[in-house]
Design an enzyme around this catalytic site. Structure first.
Site, short mmCIF file in Angstrom:
data_model
loop_
_atom_site.label_atom_id
_atom_site.label_comp_id
_atom_site.label_asym_id
_atom_site.label_seq_id
_atom_site.Cartn_x
_atom_site.Cartn_y
_atom_site.Cartn_z
CE LYS A 1 -2.01 2.53 3.14
NZ LYS A 1 -1.81 3.87 2.50
N GLY B 1 6.62 4.40 9.00
CA GLY B 1 5.73 5.53 9.26
C GLY B 1 5.81 5.95 10.71
CB SER B 2 3.45 7.88 12.77
OG SER B 2 2.28 7.11 12.60
CB THR B 3 6.11 5.88 17.06
OG1 THR B 3 7.44 6.11 16.56
CG2 THR B 3 6.20 4.95 18.25
CB VAL C 1 0.49 4.13 12.23
CG1 VAL C 1 0.06 3.03 11.26
CG2 VAL C 1 -0.49 5.30 12.13
N GLY C 2 2.64 2.39 13.99
CA GLY C 2 3.46 1.18 14.19
C GLY C 2 2.91 0.33 15.33
CD GLU D 1 12.74 3.51 9.08
OE1 GLU D 1 12.69 4.29 10.07
OE2 GLU D 1 12.77 3.89 7.91
CB CYS E 1 12.49 8.24 9.77
SG CYS E 1 13.48 7.45 8.51
CD GLU F 1 9.58 11.49 13.38
OE1 GLU F 1 8.52 10.84 13.44
OE2 GLU F 1 10.61 11.05 12.86
#
Ligand code: NAI
Ligand code: MG
Length: 498
Positions: free
Chosen positions: A189, A242-244, A246-247, A265, A299, A396
């Protein structure tokens, strides 16, 4: 509705852009019939409307990938996987100019950066993993004379890959390269803000001769299509950048479904440490590049700058002068260094952090405002007078905004350097080799640069300590994310227990 549309580039030239969902080597309409627009961050106007993938399209893509994995792809020998990846790289090289212009248009990054870094690095990454395709090996273990035991490094299967918008095609290649080299199949995606280059390359995948279903590419939103991949019962592995926040949700979705393998990552708040014995001119240009490259949307951006107190004043003055020279402008113009931020959401988020810093009492040394009045441009910004507990020092920002502070001793530098929940990257500037190595060893980060910054290379592993992620991308290390070890233990004869 046609599934392609001509896009004219602002700097000249055009492309016939595919708009559909790429499954089984063909572009399709979305099952639910929805579309969404990708925005040009320079003009704030839509570029094109694309088919919007949702859960049902994810189901179709996963089914296509599964069929390829169980069928045609299984019979493809490693040498041939290498040829497909090389061919794809050749086609991307053929179309490099289109890809660079398209990346720049969709993302807002300077076309010089897209043409000089993103596209060639994407191609080099695919070629590097092509080289690994026929070097995926197991081992023989000598346990006792009656046994022959060996391991195989087998592919994991259907790999869901969810990528962000900051380096759209580079992230695409970092994910596809190792997955395909090791014999997996992919449901990718692309980010909703920057879907164009990834979708365009579907065409090249087909032209390269990949069997249908091996690589499928969907454009759609995270909450729908992305979440459907993360929770899917027939996706064996999910790789996310992506973002932490969403991780974390991806790990939860994996835990709550089929315990799919997860690599992440995520974000960073990386320290860039300058000792008094550094080559100051060099250090300034790397510190500048470390934060402002890709408009700070990186990042590993060096957003916390620590300078030894003896040289702090001199360094700050020279750094301000250097940052003011960064050309902020239209991305398609050749001398532009910094274009707009990718989206309204990111623009607002960054301006929010700038306000936050001002309110907390930090001093704006340069910038601190919007640049111009059209497009999501932000002035290169430096905060001084910061303290470790300020939000702008901890979170961030993902924009052209950094903070600069003093340190006294090497010990202090290590302490503040490590003062973060993140651990993606760090840098040390010094001419003393002992200082360089001691500090590099003491920093808790997945990458430490010495006398440079942001110098990523496809041969070198990249990934996070602490909350910056799980697993490593690039290099040989990435192969481990896409293989699982099978042990085969053969009894050659002889009685049980002697
Ligand atoms: P994001 O993490 O929301 O988006 C990244 C990708 O994840 C996109 O493809 C998105 O569609 C997808 N996604 C979003 N929600 C999802 C969900 N619930 N399940 C599955 N997939 C989902 O990042 P966003 O909102 O674009 O940026 C927010 C912040 O994240 C940035 O300000 C930056 O701090 C950080 N970020 C870090 C990146 C990195 O390279 N590590 C890249 C992009 C953003
Ligand atoms: Mg866009």
């Amino acid at each position: 509705m046609s599934l392609t549309q001509k896009i004219d580039f602002p700097g000249g030239g055009s492309v016939e852009q595919p708009l559909g969902i790429f499954i089984n080597n063909e572009y399709h309409k979305a099952v639910d019939g929805g579309t969404f627009e990708t925005i040009n961050p320079t003009t704030e106007k839509p570029i094109v409307a694309l088919q919007e993938a949702t859960e049902k399209d994810v189901d179709l893509a996963v089914a296509a990938a599964r069929k390829a994995f169980e069928g045609e792809w299984r019979a493809v020998i490693p040498e041939q996987r290498a040829k497909y990846l090389q061919k794809l790289a050749d086609l991307m090289e053929r179309d490099a100019e289109i890809l660079a212009k398209l990346e720049s248009l969709d993302n807002g990054k300077a076309v010089s950066m897209a043409a000089g870094a993103d596209i060639p690095m994407s191609i080099a990454c695919l070629r590097y993993y092509a080289g690994w395709s026929d070097k995926i090996e197991g081992r023989v273990m000598d346990t006792n004379p009656d046994t022959f035991a060996y391991t195989r490094a087998e592919p994991i299967g259907v790999c869901g890959q969810i990528i962000p918008w900051n380096f759209p095609l580079l992230m695409w290649s970092w994910k596809i390269g190792p997955a395909i080299a090791t014999g997996n199949v992919v449901v990718m995606k692309v980010a909703e803000q920057t879907p164009l280059t990834g979708l365009y390359c579907g065409k090249l995948i087909k032209e390269a001769g990949f069997p249908p279903g091996v690589i499928n590419i969907l454009a759609g939103y995270g909450k729908t299509a992305g979440a459907a991949i993360a929770a899917h019962m027939d996706v064996d592995k999910v790789a996310f950048t992506g973002s932490t926040i969403v991780g974390r949700s991806i790990m939860k979705a994996a835990a709550g479904s089929n315990l799919k393998k997860v690599t992440l990552e995520l974000g960073g708040k990386s320290p860039n440490i300058v000792f008094k014995d550094a080559d100051i001119e060099q250090a300034i240009s790397w510190v500048n590049f470390g934060i402002y490259m890709n408009h700070g949307q990186c990042c590993c951006a060096g957003s916390r700058i620590y300078v030894q107190e003896e040289i702090y004043d001199k360094f700050l003055e020279a750094f301000k002068a250097r940052a003011k020279k960064n050309v902020v402008g239209l991305p398609h113009e050749a001398n532009t260094f910094q274009g707009p931020q990718v989206s309204k959401v990111q623009f607002d988020r960054i301006m929010g952090y700038i306000d936050e810093g001002k309110k907390a009492g930090a001093k704006v040394e340069i910038g601190g405002e919007r640049h111009g009045n059209e497009g999501y441009f932000i002035q290169p910004t430096i905060f001084s007078g910061v303290s470790e507990d300020m939000k702008i020092m901890q979170e961030e920002i993902f924009g052209p905004v950094c903070s600069i502070a003093k340190f006294k001793t090497e010990e202090d530098a290590i302490k503040v350097g490590n003062h973060s929940t993140y651990g993606l990257a760090a840098a040390v500037h010094t001419t003393n080799i002992n200082t360089a190595i001691r500090v590099a060893n003491a920093l808790r980060a997945g990458t430490v640069w010495v006398n440079n910054y942001n110098m990523l290379h496809h041969q070198l592993p990249f990934g996070g300590y602490k909350e910056s992620g799980i697993g490593r991308e690039l290099g040989e290390a990435a192969l481990a994310n896409y293989t699982q070890t099978k042990t085969v233990n053969i009894r050659l004869g002889g009685a049980l227990f002697g």
